[in-house]
Design a protein around this motif. Structure first.
Motif, PDB file in Angstrom:
ATOM      1  N   ALA A  22      12.148  58.025 -41.729  1.00 50.97           N
ATOM      2  CA  ALA A  22      12.731  57.541 -42.789  1.00 50.97           C
ATOM      3  C   ALA A  22      12.619  58.512 -44.014  1.00 50.97           C
ATOM      4  O   ALA A  22      13.221  58.420 -44.827  1.00 50.97           O
ATOM      5  CB  ALA A  22      12.136  56.202 -42.960  1.00 50.97           C
ATOM      6  N   ASP A  23      11.411  59.189 -43.835  1.00 49.52           N
ATOM      7  CA  ASP A  23      11.192  60.017 -44.799  1.00 49.52           C
ATOM      8  C   ASP A  23      11.652  61.606 -44.705  1.00 49.52           C
ATOM      9  O   ASP A  23      11.352  62.415 -45.415  1.00 49.52           O
ATOM     10  CB  ASP A  23       9.509  60.377 -45.152  1.00 49.52           C
ATOM     11  CG  ASP A  23       9.140  60.636 -46.422  1.00 49.52           C
ATOM     12  OD1 ASP A  23       9.971  60.484 -47.720  1.00 49.52           O
ATOM     13  OD2 ASP A  23       8.091  61.183 -46.861  1.00 49.52           O
ATOM     14  N   ASP A  24      12.635  61.749 -43.905  1.00 49.42           N
ATOM     15  CA  ASP A  24      13.399  62.989 -43.714  1.00 49.42           C
ATOM     16  C   ASP A  24      14.567  62.983 -44.320  1.00 49.42           C
ATOM     17  O   ASP A  24      15.215  62.072 -44.715  1.00 49.42           O
ATOM     18  CB  ASP A  24      13.755  63.096 -42.337  1.00 49.42           C
ATOM     19  CG  ASP A  24      14.221  64.676 -42.040  1.00 49.42           C
ATOM     20  OD1 ASP A  24      15.441  64.568 -42.239  1.00 49.42           O
ATOM     21  OD2 ASP A  24      13.686  65.069 -41.215  1.00 49.42           O
ATOM     22  N   LEU A  47      19.362  58.251 -43.604  1.00 45.22           N
ATOM     23  CA  LEU A  47      19.669  57.236 -44.637  1.00 45.22           C
ATOM     24  C   LEU A  47      18.837  56.672 -45.438  1.00 45.22           C
ATOM     25  O   LEU A  47      18.983  56.519 -46.946  1.00 45.22           O
ATOM     26  CB  LEU A  47      20.612  56.108 -43.988  1.00 45.22           C
ATOM     27  CG  LEU A  47      21.332  55.032 -44.923  1.00 45.22           C
ATOM     28  CD1 LEU A  47      22.352  55.727 -45.904  1.00 45.22           C
ATOM     29  CD2 LEU A  47      21.622  53.986 -43.989  1.00 45.22           C
ATOM     30  N   PHE A  48      17.625  56.180 -44.983  1.00 46.35           N
ATOM     31  CA  PHE A  48      16.680  55.485 -45.868  1.00 46.35           C
ATOM     32  C   PHE A  48      16.166  56.646 -47.177  1.00 46.35           C
ATOM     33  O   PHE A  48      16.122  56.192 -48.120  1.00 46.35           O
ATOM     34  CB  PHE A  48      15.282  55.159 -44.933  1.00 46.35           C
ATOM     35  CG  PHE A  48      15.405  53.751 -44.223  1.00 46.35           C
ATOM     36  CD1 PHE A  48      16.865  53.496 -43.741  1.00 46.35           C
ATOM     37  CD2 PHE A  48      14.509  53.042 -43.937  1.00 46.35           C
ATOM     38  CE1 PHE A  48      16.871  52.273 -42.977  1.00 46.35           C
ATOM     39  CE2 PHE A  48      14.502  52.041 -43.376  1.00 46.35           C
ATOM     40  CZ  PHE A  48      15.787  51.522 -42.916  1.00 46.35           C
ATOM     41  N   TYR A  57      13.879  56.110 -49.991  1.00 47.35           N
ATOM     42  CA  TYR A  57      12.720  55.809 -49.452  1.00 47.35           C
ATOM     43  C   TYR A  57      11.812  57.198 -49.352  1.00 47.35           C
ATOM     44  O   TYR A  57      12.434  58.202 -49.277  1.00 47.35           O
ATOM     45  CB  TYR A  57      12.909  55.596 -47.951  1.00 47.35           C
ATOM     46  CG  TYR A  57      11.950  55.233 -47.167  1.00 47.35           C
ATOM     47  CD1 TYR A  57      11.625  53.963 -46.861  1.00 47.35           C
ATOM     48  CD2 TYR A  57      10.995  56.416 -46.538  1.00 47.35           C
ATOM     49  CE1 TYR A  57      10.440  53.528 -46.042  1.00 47.35           C
ATOM     50  CE2 TYR A  57       9.881  55.888 -45.602  1.00 47.35           C
ATOM     51  CZ  TYR A  57       9.648  54.655 -45.404  1.00 47.35           C
ATOM     52  OH  TYR A  57       8.595  54.173 -44.690  1.00 47.35           O
ATOM     53  N   ARG A  58      10.570  56.832 -49.921  1.00 47.77           N
ATOM     54  CA  ARG A  58       9.665  57.865 -49.988  1.00 47.77           C
ATOM     55  C   ARG A  58       8.207  57.382 -49.519  1.00 47.77           C
ATOM     56  O   ARG A  58       7.912  56.346 -49.543  1.00 47.77           O
ATOM     57  CB  ARG A  58       9.582  58.387 -51.457  1.00 47.77           C
ATOM     58  CG  ARG A  58      10.993  58.933 -52.078  1.00 47.77           C
ATOM     59  CD  ARG A  58      11.138  60.419 -51.405  1.00 47.77           C
ATOM     60  NE  ARG A  58      12.105  60.802 -52.019  1.00 47.77           N
ATOM     61  CZ  ARG A  58      13.543  60.754 -51.870  1.00 47.77           C
ATOM     62  NH1 ARG A  58      13.738  59.943 -51.043  1.00 47.77           N
ATOM     63  NH2 ARG A  58      14.427  61.473 -52.410  1.00 47.77           N
ATOM     64  N   SER A 106       8.888  55.848 -54.052  1.00 46.23           N
ATOM     65  CA  SER A 106      10.289  55.362 -53.984  1.00 46.23           C
ATOM     66  C   SER A 106      10.994  55.107 -55.088  1.00 46.23           C
ATOM     67  O   SER A 106      10.511  54.353 -56.240  1.00 46.23           O
ATOM     68  CB  SER A 106      10.016  54.130 -52.881  1.00 46.23           C
ATOM     69  OG  SER A 106       9.676  54.620 -51.714  1.00 46.23           O
ATOM     70  N   PHE A 107      12.223  54.982 -55.053  1.00 49.05           N
ATOM     71  CA  PHE A 107      13.080  54.653 -56.010  1.00 49.05           C
ATOM     72  C   PHE A 107      14.540  53.927 -55.504  1.00 49.05           C
ATOM     73  O   PHE A 107      14.744  54.007 -54.454  1.00 49.05           O
ATOM     74  CB  PHE A 107      13.569  55.850 -57.192  1.00 49.05           C
ATOM     75  CG  PHE A 107      14.036  57.217 -56.455  1.00 49.05           C
ATOM     76  CD1 PHE A 107      15.545  57.057 -56.624  1.00 49.05           C
ATOM     77  CD2 PHE A 107      13.592  57.998 -55.676  1.00 49.05           C
ATOM     78  CE1 PHE A 107      16.198  58.200 -55.999  1.00 49.05           C
ATOM     79  CE2 PHE A 107      14.070  59.140 -55.088  1.00 49.05           C
ATOM     80  CZ  PHE A 107      15.575  59.168 -55.180  1.00 49.05           C
TER      81      PHE A 107
END
Length: 356
Positions: A113-115, A119-120, A125-126, A132-133
């Motif tokens: 998800a942090d790639d 989509l995240f 997503y961070r 994250s924001f």
């Protein structure tokens, strides 16, 4: 960032008033409603993003899983305004808070998800979560608020004063040293703002008749203040306690030692008994706190709009592009990018004032 600094012996009365205000805010129905609304916004935005025609992966099971965490929040909201059932509300919120460890846990870490291609990641997503924001920034901010509410009871929780945490000095919740400290996002404390007029904290309770020693059971839900055994130290920072809780020790400011204290009630929590919300709560989130304590989501703009503030702006759906804009300039870009609607978010303000 809080502008109030505690100076022992110099502004104790002001510190009591501000701590009293924060404890009521942190345990209020208004704070919980704000957290629930942020989480609802997260769900709404997440559903919108995963249903875009260009998204090829089926994220419907993720949405269903995220939705399950909303139910205990909504049920806790009804219980929180009932003084006799506030303890149940806090217990439910601890369960509801599991959404944070689930979203930022092992599952999505392993799924990438942090790639930057995921989509995240494109919708905010961070890792770590406090960075994250956008869509996920709202989920993290909801968790911060619920954690804040629960932390009023978890007196063993820690506030860290520097990085790295492994070497940082910390203080337990809540002391004068810790209750005004909102500088590190990792602590999850939203920026502290005080209204122009504060309700005065009740005066110190000098009657020891019904005091409760550390280790004994709290008898009344409300705000209690700790009196040190050493009379030279006197009364310290108030704390919020539920009836049935075990009275905690206290970490005297400037030390790392936990000490037994004598807790005395100064304010019984009877809020919401008449079905009304105290007028003070109308200002709890004004100006509105947005979805990230680091403020990258505090400002947003659409392509074609005038830039509201100078700085670096980021558009998740525009090839992760970052641009530098000056207030008043027209935000660039198409209405839609390759993965969704283009929205610009302010990620960094200028470090020094513009000489022009």
């Amino acid at each position: 960032m809080s502008t109030f600094m505690y100076a022992a012996g110099k502004n104790d009365e002001d510190a009591r008033d501000r701590a009293f205000y924060l404890l009521k805010k942190y345990t209020s129905a208004t704070l919980l409603r704000r957290a629930i609304n942020l989480y609802r916004e997260f769900l709404r935005d997440f559903e919108r993003e995963i249903k875009r025609p260009e998204v090829e992966i089926d994220y419907s099971n993720d949405l269903v899983r995220f939705l399950k965490f909303l139910q205990p929040m909504e049920y806790a909201e009804r219980l929180l305004i009932n003084p006799a059932r506030r303890a149940e509300a806090f217990n439910m919120l601890r369960d509801a808070l599991d959404f944070h460890s689930y979203i930022w846990g092992r599952k999505y870490e392993e799924l990438g998800a942090d790639d930057s291609s995921d989509l995240f990641y494109k919708i905010g997503y961070r890792k770590p979560a406090e960075q994250s924001f956008g869509v996920f920034g709202k989920a993290n901010s909801a968790a911060d608020l619920i954690s804040m509410l629960c932390a009023t009871l978890n007196k063993n929780g820690r506030i860290f004063f520097s990085h790295p945490l492994s070497k940082a000095r910390s203080a337990m919740c809540w002391t004068y040293e810790s209750i005004f400290f909102d500088k590190l996002p990792v602590n999850g404390i939203p920026p502290i703002h005080f209204p122009a007029r504060l309700t005065k904290c009740p005066p110190p309770n000098k009657d020891n008749k019904n005091e409760i020693w550390s280790g004994s059971q709290i008898s009344v839900t409300g705000i209690w203040e700790p009196w040190a055994i050493d009379p030279k130290i006197g009364v310290r920072c108030p704390n919020y306690c539920l009836a049935g809780d075990t009275a905690s020790q206290y970490q005297v400011e400037g030390t790392d030692t936990l000490e037994d204290v004598r807790w005395r009630l100064i304010w019984k929590d009877t809020r919401y008994e008449n079905g009304r919300t105290p007028s003070e709560e109308a200002d709890y989130f004004s100006p509105d706190l947005s979805a990230n304590v680091n403020t990258p989501i505090m400002r947003s703009a659409l392509p074609g709009q005038a830039c509201p503030e100078s700085g670096e702006w980021f558009a998740p759906h525009l090839c992760s592009k970052t641009i530098t804009m000056v207030a008043g300039e027209i935000m660039p870009g198409p209405e839609f990018g390759g993965t969704g609607s283009v929205i610009w978010y302010l990620t960094r303000r200028p470090q020094t004032p513009n000489s022009n």
